[in-house]
Enzyme design. Structure first.
Site, short mmCIF file in Angstrom:
data_model
loop_
_atom_site.label_atom_id
_atom_site.label_comp_id
_atom_site.label_asym_id
_atom_site.label_seq_id
_atom_site.Cartn_x
_atom_site.Cartn_y
_atom_site.Cartn_z
N ASP A 1 73.13 102.66 -39.56
CA ASP A 1 73.55 103.21 -38.16
C ASP A 1 74.21 104.54 -38.09
O ASP A 1 74.59 104.98 -37.21
CB ASP A 1 74.80 102.03 -37.52
N LYS B 1 65.98 100.72 -32.93
CA LYS B 1 67.41 100.43 -32.65
C LYS B 1 67.79 100.70 -31.28
O LYS B 1 66.78 100.58 -30.36
CB LYS B 1 68.48 101.45 -33.43
C1 S3P Z 1 73.80 94.52 -37.69
C2 S3P Z 1 72.67 94.93 -38.43
C3 S3P Z 1 71.72 96.13 -38.40
C4 S3P Z 1 72.45 97.18 -37.58
C5 S3P Z 1 73.35 96.79 -36.23
C6 S3P Z 1 74.48 95.60 -36.71
C7 S3P Z 1 74.59 93.33 -37.89
O1 S3P Z 1 70.69 95.72 -37.59
O2 S3P Z 1 71.98 98.45 -37.15
O3 S3P Z 1 74.02 97.86 -35.57
O4 S3P Z 1 75.81 93.19 -37.43
O5 S3P Z 1 73.97 92.60 -38.47
P1 S3P Z 1 69.52 95.40 -38.24
O6 S3P Z 1 69.84 94.08 -38.71
O7 S3P Z 1 68.49 95.46 -37.21
O8 S3P Z 1 69.21 96.34 -39.42
#
Ligand code: S3P
Length: 450
Positions: free
Chosen positions: A327, A354
């Site tokens: 992120d 995202k």
């Molecule tokens: C998150 C996982 C990440 C991240 C998101 C929060 C989480 O996403 O980008 O802001 O809390 O599990 P991805 O699982 O798609 O990588």
């Protein structure tokens, strides 16, 4: 929730040094999980330091719709009376998760092994994001999904009446996918196994263990193998949510690029699956210290101290670090623009799915402010212009993405001309209080007069 109100155009401009203490809000990932696991435990879970951003408030509202009692007692202080694993009621109406990918994906996992049907939607950003990565594994448990073309929201999930446990290797590095499978596995008999090639944030595993689930993690040749025994009785917990490293990234990066700055960002969660940005910044030559390192609530925590760092150099960010800073690439690309030389961000294809396509959003916005970019499907290079070197003067589209909006507001603090965004409203999803916090440090970030 499924749309923001009127756009809030914002402009950020160069001012004096940033000084003082920046107390950022609670961790978004941990806050979602605290509310969901609280709702799945038997009895009363108390949470302090909960992030009260729109994303987490949406998850709290969703848990009420599934039958849990979720009550706000004071600032960041919440009580959740859970219904127990398998105790979810069928919601009477559509569940609107707003902008929250984590919220919707974890909740779908949590309800997928109960004999209930629920329909989910979200804002334009969330409705454009891929959900097959969740609906594929929950189908293995016996759940079915009926969504729009491309596996997009709105989507109705029919939970499995007789769930079976699964063994699932995640096809992409994603803590959301891993967590959805584990939460679904909670209400399946026997052992559910998730295998991830690269470690992603492990808050779900840590918190499930804290709630008393039987869960083991083994590092093997296949990757990280997580084994969860289904149908536990989760015991309510007291959870102190650490402050969010992903939010801390904004005042930290602002201090590094703004001449004369010295900012303390206390109580930041530094779980190694989240701290990749800070390692990267230090490798670039940032003056960034971890003060008073300690452990709180099962998570490593420290106070971050960031000072203006005129000698930062571009680096090639190792691709195996991507998951631990996924992120943070938008704000890193802003820091990179003020470093000397080229910063190469590689193995970052996930950025394209995202809250926005973050490679495209940052590339177009940085170009509009005079920065040279190279990009491809899974890489993004920024040509640094040195301290104070970004020309600025452009407007970036925030694309309903809080991190894009905040990244450009950081850029404007050190660019030669002001930097603007078309809409700062999405900032409230993860960082309510961003503007007063930055103003308290001496930043000039203003809403356009309309
Ligand atoms: C998150 C996982 C990440 C991240 C998101 C929060 C989480 O996403 O980008 O802001 O809390 O599990 P991805 O699982 O798609 O990588």
């Amino acid at each position: 929730m499924s749309g923001h109100g009127s756009p809030i155009p914002m402009t950020s401009r160069r001012a004096g040094p940033l000084k003082g203490v920046a107390s950022v809000p609670g961790d978004k990932s941990i806050s979602h999980r605290a509310v969901i696991l609280g709702a799945l435990s038997v009895g009363e879970t108390c949470v302090t330091g909960l992030l009260e951003g729109e994303d987490v408030l949406g998850t709290a509202q969703a848990m009420r719709a599934f039958g849990a009692e979720v009550e706000r007692l004071g600032e960041g202080e919440w009580r959740i009376h859970g219904v127990g694993v398998g105790g979810f009621a069928e919601p009477e109406d559509v569940i609107d998760c707003g902008n929250a990918g984590t919220g919707v994906r974890l909740i779908i996992g949590a309800m997928a092994t109960s004999p209930i049907t629920a329909t989910f939607t979200g804002d334009a950003s969330l409705r454009s994001r891929p959900m097959a990565r969740i609906t594929d594994p929950i189908a293995l448990f016996g759940a079915t999904a009926h969504g729009r073309s491309g596996g997009r929201l709105p989507m109705t999930i029919v939970g499995a009446a007789d769930p079976v446990p699964v063994r699932y290797a995640t096809p992409m590095p994603s803590a959301q996918v891993k967590s959805a499978v584990l939460l679904a596995g909670l209400n399946a008999p026997g052992q559910t196994v998730v295998i991830e090639k690269e470690a992603t944030r492990d808050h779900t595993e840590r918190m499930l263990a804290g709630f008393g689930a039987e869960i083991t993690v083994a590092d093997t040749d296949e990757g990280r193998v997580i084994t969860l025994t289904g149908q536990p009785e989760l015991k309510p917990q007291s959870i102190a949510v650490p402050r969010d490293p992903s939010s801390a990234a904004f005042p930290v990066c602002a201090a590094l690029i703004t001449e004369g700055s010295d900012v303390l960002v206390p109580n930041i969660g530094l779980n190694p699956t989240r701290a990749g940005l800070f390692d990267t910044l230090r490798q670039m030559g940032a003056d960034l210290a971890y003060e008073n390192p300690r452990e709180e609530g099962g998570e490593p925590v420290a106070d971050l101290r960031a000072r203006f760092s005129p000698d930062m150099k571009g680096i090639r960010v190792p691709p195996d670090r991507a998951a631990s800073m996924i992120d943070e690439y938008p704000v890193l690309s802003v820091v990179a623009a003020f470093a000397t030389g080229k910063t190469e961000m590689v193995g970052v294809k996930e950025l394209r799915v995202k809250e926005s396509d973050r490679i495209d959003a940052m590339a177009r916005g940085l170009e509009a402010n005079g920065v040279t970019i190279e990009e491809g499907e899974d890489f993004f290079f920024v040509h640094g212009m040195g301290p104070g070197g970004m020309p600025g003067g452009g407007t970036a589209a925030a694309r309903l993405d809080h991190r894009i909006a905040m990244s450009f507001m950081v850029a404007g603090l050190a660019a030669r001309e002001p930097v603007s965004i078309d809409d700062g409203a999405p900032i409230a999803t993860s960082f309510p209080g961003f503007e007063p916090l930055m103003a308290g440090l001496g930043a000039r970030i203003e809403r356009a007069n309309r």
